[in-house]
Design a protein around this motif. Sequence first.
Motif, PDB file in Angstrom:
ATOM      1  N   ILE A 256       0.842  -1.205   0.000  1.00 23.28           N
ATOM      2  CA  ILE A 256       0.000   0.000   0.000  1.00 23.28           C
ATOM      3  C   ILE A 256       0.879   1.257   0.000  1.00 23.28           C
ATOM      4  CG2 ILE A 256      -1.645   1.340   1.396  1.00 23.28           C
ATOM      5  CD1 ILE A 256      -2.849  -1.394   2.252  1.00 23.28           C
ATOM      6  N   MET A 257       1.944   1.220   0.801  1.00 24.36           N
ATOM      7  CA  MET A 257       2.817   2.395   0.866  1.00 24.36           C
ATOM      8  C   MET A 257       3.507   2.651  -0.471  1.00 24.36           C
ATOM      9  SD  MET A 257       4.455   2.101   4.640  1.00 24.36           S
ATOM     10  CE  MET A 257       5.547   3.482   4.425  1.00 24.36           C
ATOM     11  N   VAL A 258       4.025   1.587  -1.072  1.00 18.70           N
ATOM     12  CA  VAL A 258       4.710   1.753  -2.366  1.00 18.70           C
ATOM     13  C   VAL A 258       3.734   2.300  -3.402  1.00 18.70           C
ATOM     14  CG1 VAL A 258       5.804   0.515  -4.287  1.00 18.70           C
ATOM     15  CG2 VAL A 258       6.457  -0.013  -1.947  1.00 18.70           C
ATOM     16  N   ILE A 259       2.541   1.697  -3.451  1.00 19.10           N
ATOM     17  CA  ILE A 259       1.554   2.118  -4.448  1.00 19.10           C
ATOM     18  C   ILE A 259       1.165   3.583  -4.212  1.00 19.10           C
ATOM     19  CG2 ILE A 259      -0.829   1.767  -5.233  1.00 19.10           C
ATOM     20  CD1 ILE A 259      -0.312  -1.280  -4.615  1.00 19.10           C
ATOM     21  N   ALA A 260       0.944   3.943  -2.938  1.00 17.73           N
ATOM     22  CA  ALA A 260       0.516   5.320  -2.634  1.00 17.73           C
ATOM     23  C   ALA A 260       1.615   6.317  -2.990  1.00 17.73           C
ATOM     24  CB  ALA A 260       0.167   5.422  -1.145  1.00 17.73           C
ATOM     25  N   ILE A 261       2.847   6.019  -2.587  1.00 19.00           N
ATOM     26  CA  ILE A 261       3.948   6.969  -2.852  1.00 19.00           C
ATOM     27  C   ILE A 261       4.160   7.132  -4.359  1.00 19.00           C
ATOM     28  CG2 ILE A 261       6.460   7.303  -2.638  1.00 19.00           C
ATOM     29  CD1 ILE A 261       6.172   5.907   0.155  1.00 19.00           C
ATOM     30  N   VAL A 262       4.203   6.003  -5.062  1.00 21.01           N
ATOM     31  CA  VAL A 262       4.449   6.071  -6.508  1.00 21.01           C
ATOM     32  C   VAL A 262       3.299   6.797  -7.211  1.00 21.01           C
ATOM     33  CG1 VAL A 262       4.684   4.698  -8.607  1.00 21.01           C
ATOM     34  CG2 VAL A 262       5.878   4.028  -6.545  1.00 21.01           C
ATOM     35  N   SER A 263       2.071   6.479  -6.822  1.00 26.73           N
ATOM     36  CA  SER A 263       0.918   7.096  -7.483  1.00 26.73           C
ATOM     37  C   SER A 263       0.938   8.613  -7.287  1.00 26.73           C
ATOM     38  CB  SER A 263      -0.389   6.536  -6.918  1.00 26.73           C
ATOM     39  OG  SER A 263      -0.386   5.154  -7.042  1.00 26.73           O
ATOM     40  N   ILE A 264       1.240   9.047  -6.074  1.00 23.06           N
ATOM     41  CA  ILE A 264       1.258  10.487  -5.806  1.00 23.06           C
ATOM     42  C   ILE A 264       2.397  11.155  -6.586  1.00 23.06           C
ATOM     43  CG2 ILE A 264       1.667  12.215  -3.996  1.00 23.06           C
ATOM     44  CD1 ILE A 264       0.120  10.211  -2.108  1.00 23.06           C
ATOM     45  N   CYS A 265       3.565  10.502  -6.605  1.00 20.73           N
ATOM     46  CA  CYS A 265       4.706  11.059  -7.363  1.00 20.73           C
ATOM     47  C   CYS A 265       4.360  11.181  -8.849  1.00 20.73           C
ATOM     48  CB  CYS A 265       5.945  10.180  -7.209  1.00 20.73           C
ATOM     49  SG  CYS A 265       6.657  10.292  -5.583  1.00 20.73           S
ATOM     50  N   ILE A 266       3.788  10.118  -9.392  1.00 15.52           N
ATOM     51  CA  ILE A 266       3.429  10.140 -10.819  1.00 15.52           C
ATOM     52  C   ILE A 266       2.359  11.212 -11.066  1.00 15.52           C
ATOM     53  CG2 ILE A 266       2.365   8.802 -12.702  1.00 15.52           C
ATOM     54  CD1 ILE A 266       5.181   7.911 -12.114  1.00 15.52           C
ATOM     55  N   GLY A 267       1.427  11.315 -10.129  1.00 15.30           N
ATOM     56  CA  GLY A 267       0.384  12.338 -10.242  1.00 15.30           C
ATOM     57  C   GLY A 267       1.000  13.729 -10.340  1.00 15.30           C
ATOM     58  N   PRO A 351       0.534   0.822 -11.971  1.00 15.34           N
ATOM     59  CA  PRO A 351       0.084   1.629 -13.108  1.00 15.34           C
ATOM     60  C   PRO A 351      -1.378   2.071 -12.978  1.00 15.34           C
ATOM     61  CG  PRO A 351       0.405  -0.657 -13.759  1.00 15.34           C
ATOM     62  CD  PRO A 351       0.979  -0.517 -12.393  1.00 15.34           C
ATOM     63  N   LEU A 352      -2.188   1.198 -12.374  1.00 13.72           N
ATOM     64  CA  LEU A 352      -3.617   1.524 -12.257  1.00 13.72           C
ATOM     65  C   LEU A 352      -3.814   2.813 -11.448  1.00 13.72           C
ATOM     66  CD1 LEU A 352      -6.317   0.146 -13.074  1.00 13.72           C
ATOM     67  CD2 LEU A 352      -6.432  -0.721 -10.756  1.00 13.72           C
ATOM     68  N   PHE A 353      -3.206   2.868 -10.261  1.00 12.79           N
ATOM     69  CA  PHE A 353      -3.377   4.048  -9.415  1.00 12.79           C
ATOM     70  C   PHE A 353      -2.570   5.237  -9.944  1.00 12.79           C
ATOM     71  CE2 PHE A 353      -5.048   0.863  -6.555  1.00 12.79           C
ATOM     72  CZ  PHE A 353      -6.132   1.519  -6.022  1.00 12.79           C
TER      73      PHE A 353
END
Lengths: 379, 224
Positions: A256-267, A351-353
């Motif tokens: 969850i942490m990896v997905i959240a951090i990466v998603s926010i960075c990509i955002g 990629p989804l998030f």
Amino acid sequence: MNPLSIIRYYLNNKKRFISIVIVIALSVLLLYTIQMLLKSTDHAAYVVSVEPKKFFSSVGINETVLDKDIVNDLKKQNFAEKVLPAAVVKTNFTISFSPPQGAPIFMLKENDIHQLMGRMNLKLVKGNLPKPGRHEVIIHRNISNNKKLKIGDKVGSKLDKDEWLEGEYEVVGIFEGSSVLGFSLLDDYMNDKHIRYEYIDAVIIPKKNKLEALNNYLESLPSHDGKLWISTYDSTKRSLENVMESVYMLLTTVNIMVIAIVSICIGFLCYIYFYQRRNEFGLLNAIGYTRQQIINRAFAEVCGMNIIGFILGLILSMIVGNLLNIFLFAPKGQPLQLWDFDYITKTFCIPLFSILFGIIPVWRMLKRLNPIAIIEGVV
Amino acid sequence: MIIEGKELTLVYGIDKDDETYALKNVNIKLTEGEMVGIIGPSGSGKSSLLYILSGMKTPTTGNVFYKDMVFGSISDNERAKIRKQEFGFIFQRHFLIDYLSVIDNVLVTSNSKEDAMVSKAMTILEKLNIKQLSRRRPYELSGGQRQRVAIARALINNPKVIFADEPTASLDHKNAMEVMSVIEEYKQNSTILIVTHDRSILQNSDRVISVWDGCIKEEVNQYK
């Protein structure tokens, strides 16, 4: 290639494209590798403890020998093909990222070893079966790799005080198969322990398709003041799941942490990159591209980068996984589970998030696009 | 008549205390093959008139008629389609896409790289004396060259109407006159509306309309 194709954009904006793709790919690699390591840990523990119980169940009583009445009762049941006298001891088996485990060494009569190995599809690839009076043991290849043992080597607590296997045994055979365990002779063990009773524990081989019925029967046996231990497929699986539960909880948190951090960075990255292209979007809208067409193109660009990053991440993961397997884990007798559908579903969340977090702010920006303000240089 | 604006009024700040009239009851007609200049000081409403006539902006009251269509009764997407297929735009700033080559910038409107389109784009670039720059990026061009690329982009789809908003504002006089001569070449096939505050570039236009405070102050037919 059309001027507004997303491939053209990627080719002409390599730094932006690569920065996003690399972030996605490395995140997928990280998550995939974590999944792979923990799944492999789980699998290593599974093949040691649970997998053998697909072929037989075992029962015993702590501190004493198994009651002959129970044994006789087991023999009478129509789902038990054989009841083999046995003792189960353990030898150390190191599994990375896991609490200390032991691989079981089943002490059986000479003929019973042969019979059980046949039932379990275990194939002796080196050496021979143990012979009476010689304190010999045969082990699975993963145990031999894990403990760096080869034919002729000796193992036991007499040689290494940290070794769980009491006494001293010579490795005389190495076998392969889905279950990771070892076999030695019950008679030698009983002589060492000065046990004269016929059964200390029992390994029960079920008749064909009767394993579930056998296990149901075993679990219904009286507990003998809690001293009776029953080891079935379900009970060992439950035990393993309990052990691994905290590990998986940690894994879920990391996911969850990896997905959240990466998603926010990509955002953020997407928003910055698209914000810098407002003039382009303003122009396109002014000369006749609809907002929806512009948004669709932005969506395709974000999706494309994420999908490419995801695929690249999977390829990297396979390469890294294979290298780790060849140079680190397989030699330790803990081969990695390089592929599992679960890895894909979990890593696909990245990629989804990222698409979701990347496209929402861009979509909001493009929805409010005012081409005239851009043309006049007001914004 | 190809395009007509009837009773066009544009008010900013409606529902607020500081209502500002950008246009007041403006009536304008453009006929096919005509080149019309709109001149006026900054803030007179000339650019607003161009935006409304091209369908980029909706007037507060009044309507725009293009061929047999009424802009007020068609959707944004339909207006966008007309802008893309039948209009050409040249703005004060070139608005070239920095990561695309000159030829790709020209082809942005059609978003096609079919041989026929490329060939057509090269012909236009040749006319504009920048054919040799077709593979370059905008940052490698001078201001005048960039504006020529923007003109090529406006012309690529054989527009029925060309809207030019201060097309020479960022150019020196020599470049401005060269650019105007290229635009004027398309007079026979297109209606051209040029918004400017530089009367000298309108010497070959058919009509010059002066806009002042959102109203048409004067209309001069230069060939009468």
